[in-house]
Design a protein around this motif. Structure first.
Motif, PDB file in Angstrom:
ATOM      1  N   ALA A 101      97.510 -37.514  83.502  1.00 34.97           N
ATOM      2  CA  ALA A 101      96.654 -38.522  82.869  1.00 34.97           C
ATOM      3  C   ALA A 101      95.352 -37.887  82.399  1.00 34.97           C
ATOM      4  O   ALA A 101      94.910 -38.124  81.270  1.00 34.97           O
ATOM      5  CB  ALA A 101      96.375 -39.644  83.854  1.00 34.97           C
ATOM      6  N   LEU A 154      92.659 -34.742  75.766  1.00 35.79           N
ATOM      7  CA  LEU A 154      93.126 -34.717  74.372  1.00 35.79           C
ATOM      8  C   LEU A 154      92.526 -35.880  73.579  1.00 35.79           C
ATOM      9  O   LEU A 154      92.121 -35.717  72.426  1.00 35.79           O
ATOM     10  CB  LEU A 154      94.648 -34.787  74.315  1.00 35.79           C
ATOM     11  CG  LEU A 154      95.405 -33.569  74.815  1.00 35.79           C
ATOM     12  CD1 LEU A 154      96.896 -33.830  74.749  1.00 35.79           C
ATOM     13  CD2 LEU A 154      95.061 -32.366  73.977  1.00 35.79           C
ATOM     14  N   ILE A 155      92.486 -37.056  74.213  1.00 38.98           N
ATOM     15  CA  ILE A 155      91.892 -38.230  73.550  1.00 38.98           C
ATOM     16  C   ILE A 155      90.445 -37.928  73.195  1.00 38.98           C
ATOM     17  O   ILE A 155      89.975 -38.211  72.089  1.00 38.98           O
ATOM     18  CB  ILE A 155      91.949 -39.456  74.498  1.00 38.98           C
ATOM     19  CG1 ILE A 155      93.362 -39.915  74.720  1.00 38.98           C
ATOM     20  CG2 ILE A 155      91.051 -40.578  73.984  1.00 38.98           C
ATOM     21  CD1 ILE A 155      93.836 -40.965  73.800  1.00 38.98           C
ATOM     22  N   ILE A 181      95.788 -35.883  79.283  1.00 44.55           N
ATOM     23  CA  ILE A 181      95.885 -36.711  78.075  1.00 44.55           C
ATOM     24  C   ILE A 181      94.507 -37.262  77.711  1.00 44.55           C
ATOM     25  O   ILE A 181      94.144 -37.342  76.537  1.00 44.55           O
ATOM     26  CB  ILE A 181      96.930 -37.836  78.271  1.00 44.55           C
ATOM     27  CG1 ILE A 181      98.307 -37.208  78.422  1.00 44.55           C
ATOM     28  CG2 ILE A 181      96.924 -38.785  77.095  1.00 44.55           C
ATOM     29  CD1 ILE A 181      99.419 -38.193  78.614  1.00 44.55           C
TER      30      ILE A 181
END
Lengths: 488, 104
Positions: free
Chosen positions: B80, B86-87, B83
């Motif tokens: 999580a 990356l966001i 990610i």
């Protein structure tokens, strides 16, 4: 350690990144793809051996041959589910060899595909809820990573996060439900859970445990109020990933629901059956009606998956052996049909660079093989004979009539008609005359994409014309579940 | 020992707090913390039920489930957070309302 097919799958999964970093970067996609195909083939052969053992003994228990202490319990249902996981995994891997570009992250892609398949295999092999939950998380984590794998695309990463938050909250909810079930019964083993509530009156804690477990596993199965992640995740993920997710990742959700509700909560079937029936009708209506309004082809197919989940829930709501046969049959056929449809649409998007249905007019004239396969799979998804969508829906319909719940069967028919509205639109677009000059230079998809697509289309026709072996196999699978739950 | 009901009320309250956190917070890191709270509510249940299974004994199944689930929650958090990083690179913010690439 476990059983031979499962050991082989886990071993190949663990060594695939090592193989990936040894081979030169130029050949990574092809060699790793071949490696994954070989891994799935070896597992498939070992699975057949295990199947013969299961047929002769009824169920195989591991680590020792003691039902009450088994972590793994392999029966006809496990073999049935694993067969389709491996089959669609096979097709998707061959397709990926043309789709995935060579880079230093390529080995991880194939490792994640293998991890996903191992996780799902573990779920269907599980003999207690602890094992089931561990492999549930293995499947979930690799699917989060796969959705967000192509990290250069904004939409993939965003869909990955949205999927992760909903799905992880769902897993935690399922865990809470499992903990309540453990507190109520003192056991996690499916064999002991079956008899745990047989002479207990329903009380609020049992309902609470059932509710938490339903919500938790229902998120992955995309049951109505919990389906919002699905269209984003399926449409933003890359094509092979959406094919494998849409085809088989909803399977473990439906399987886990069936397994828990037909073992632990089987004696309260009168209470949860009608509720599940209502939810199934709402799920299929929401999925099919929203799909009618989409212009993006991948989103349309994603919403239609929600409708198909609604069909699968019918069998669970009816709860008879015929109903469960229909559920598993529908799952098997849906995996082939939806997998083929996503792969065909992906090939068209790969060549054309657009996902908008109105810009695809006349693609059928330029990419004949892909278009024929897409037309076959879409027709099968409506449920028309002689393709493989028909036997599943017929079995489900027959089961509702048999159980005096014919209104549920009529809802299924109405939904088939609604779904024809958008499926036929896809075929209509394919056969239009070529409209834009952009389409003139389009060639048919690369060979490695055509092989799995055509193979799946052949399977669709084959299981439609000659469904008997598949129907019998699904019947055995349903029989394995009902005999475990003691309802047969 | 305290009555079992107190522990159950506590873990249910923790679950509700986790859901509240997921429903109202907009920061992505806070959302992940909400998921952790949900997992911990379930883990407390396992430990409590293991202790109350038989008077004078502790059931090892509940303890092993809790230990394994802590490990699993850790690996989910790792993915999580990756990610979320990356966001942040794509959007430059951790506000979930700013993620509008996908409609409905």
């Amino acid at each position: 350690m476990f059983t031979v097919p499962f050991d082989a799958l886990l071993l190949f999964t663990v060594i695939s990144p090592i193989v990936g970093y040894i081979v030169p970067q130029r050949y990574r996609t092809k060699i790793l793809g071949a490696f994954t195909v070989a891994a799935l083939a070896v597992t498939g052969i070992a699975l057949y051996e295990l199947y013969r053992q299961v047929v002769s003994t009824g169920a195989v228990y591991l680590p020792s041959n003691d039902a009450l202490f088994a972590s793994l319990r392999v029966d006809a249902l496990s073999i049935f589910m694993t067969a389709i996981f491996l089959g669609l995994g096979f097709a998707v891997t061959i397709y990926s060899m043309a789709f995935v570009e060579n880079s230093n992250r390529t080995p991880l892609y194939y490792t994640l595909i293998l991890t996903l398949i191992s996780g799902m295999t573990g779920i269907v092999f599980a003999g207690d809820l602890l094992t089931l939950f561990v492999f549930w998380e293995l499947m979930s984590i690799s699917s989060y990573a796969l959705v967000a794998f192509f990290k250069e695309e904004k939409a993939s990463v965003e869909a990955g996060l949205k999927f992760l938050v909903m799905s992880a909250a769902g897993s935690a909810t399922a865990l809470f439900g499992i903990s309540l079930l453990y507190g109520l019964t003192g056991t996690l083993n499916f064999e002991s859970l079956t008899s745990a509530f047989s002479d207990t009156a329903a009380n609020v804690w049992i309902y609470l445990a059932a509710l938490f477990i339903f919500i938790g596993f229902g998120v992955k199965a995309a049951v109505f109020p919990l389906h919002t992640w699905l269209p984003d995740a399926y449409s933003a993920a890359s094509t092979p990933v959406s094919a494998i997710m849409a085809g088989i990742v909803i399977g473990p959700g439906v399987f886990a629901l069936a397994k828990v509700f037909f073992t632990a909560f089987v004696s309260f079937q009168i209470s949860w059956g009608p509720i599940l029936a209502v939810i199934s009708v709402i799920t299929m209506l929401v999925g099919n009606i929203t799909a009618l309004m989409q212009t993006d082809v991948k989103r349309m197919l994603a919403y239609s998956s929600i409708g198909q989940v609604g069909y699968m829930l019918i069998g669970l709501a009816v709860g008879t052996q015929l109903g469960l046969t229909g559920t598993f049959l529908q799952f098997f056929n849906h995996a082939i049909m939806k997998g083929a449809a996503f792969l065909c649409v992906g090939a068209i998007i790969y060549r054309l660079g657009t996902r908008n249905l109105s810009e695809m007019q006349g693609v059928g004239r330029k990419m004949p093989l892909t278009a024929i396969a897409l037309a076959i799979s879409v027709t099968a998804l409506i449920g028309l004979p002689p393709l493989n969508g028909f036997p599943g829906e017929l079995t489900l319909f027959a089961s509702t009539v048999e159980a005096n719940m014919a209104w549920l069967g009529i809802a299924l028919l109405v939904n088939s008609v609604i779904s024809a509205g958008f499926y036929l639109r896809i075929i209509y677009t394919l056969v239009q005359p070529v409209s834009s000059p952009k389409l003139e230079q389009i060639k048919d998809a690369p060979l490695l994409m055509l092989i799995p697509v055509c193979a799946l289309a052949v399977l669709i026709v084959m299981f439609g014309v000659w469904p008997d072996p598949l129907v019998n196999f699904a019947g055995d699978a349903a029989q394995a579940l009902t005999s475990l739950g003691g309802t047969a | 020992m305290l009555d079992l009901a107190y522990y159950l009320v506590f873990s249910l309250a923790l679950y509700v707090i986790g859901i509240y956190c997921l429903a109202t917070k907009r920061n992505l890191i806070r959302l992940l913390l909400g998921i952790e709270i949900l997992v911990n509510a379930a883990n407390i249940n396992f430990i409590v039920f293991a202790a109350y299974a038989l008077p004078g004994f502790v059931d090892s199944k509940g303890h092993s489930f809790a230990a394994i689930s802590i490990g699993l929650a850790g690996s989910v958090s790792a993915v999580a957070l990756a990610i979320v990083v990356l966001i942040y690179r794509h959007y430059g913010t951790l506000d979930s309302d700013e993620l509008k690439q996908l409609r409905g």
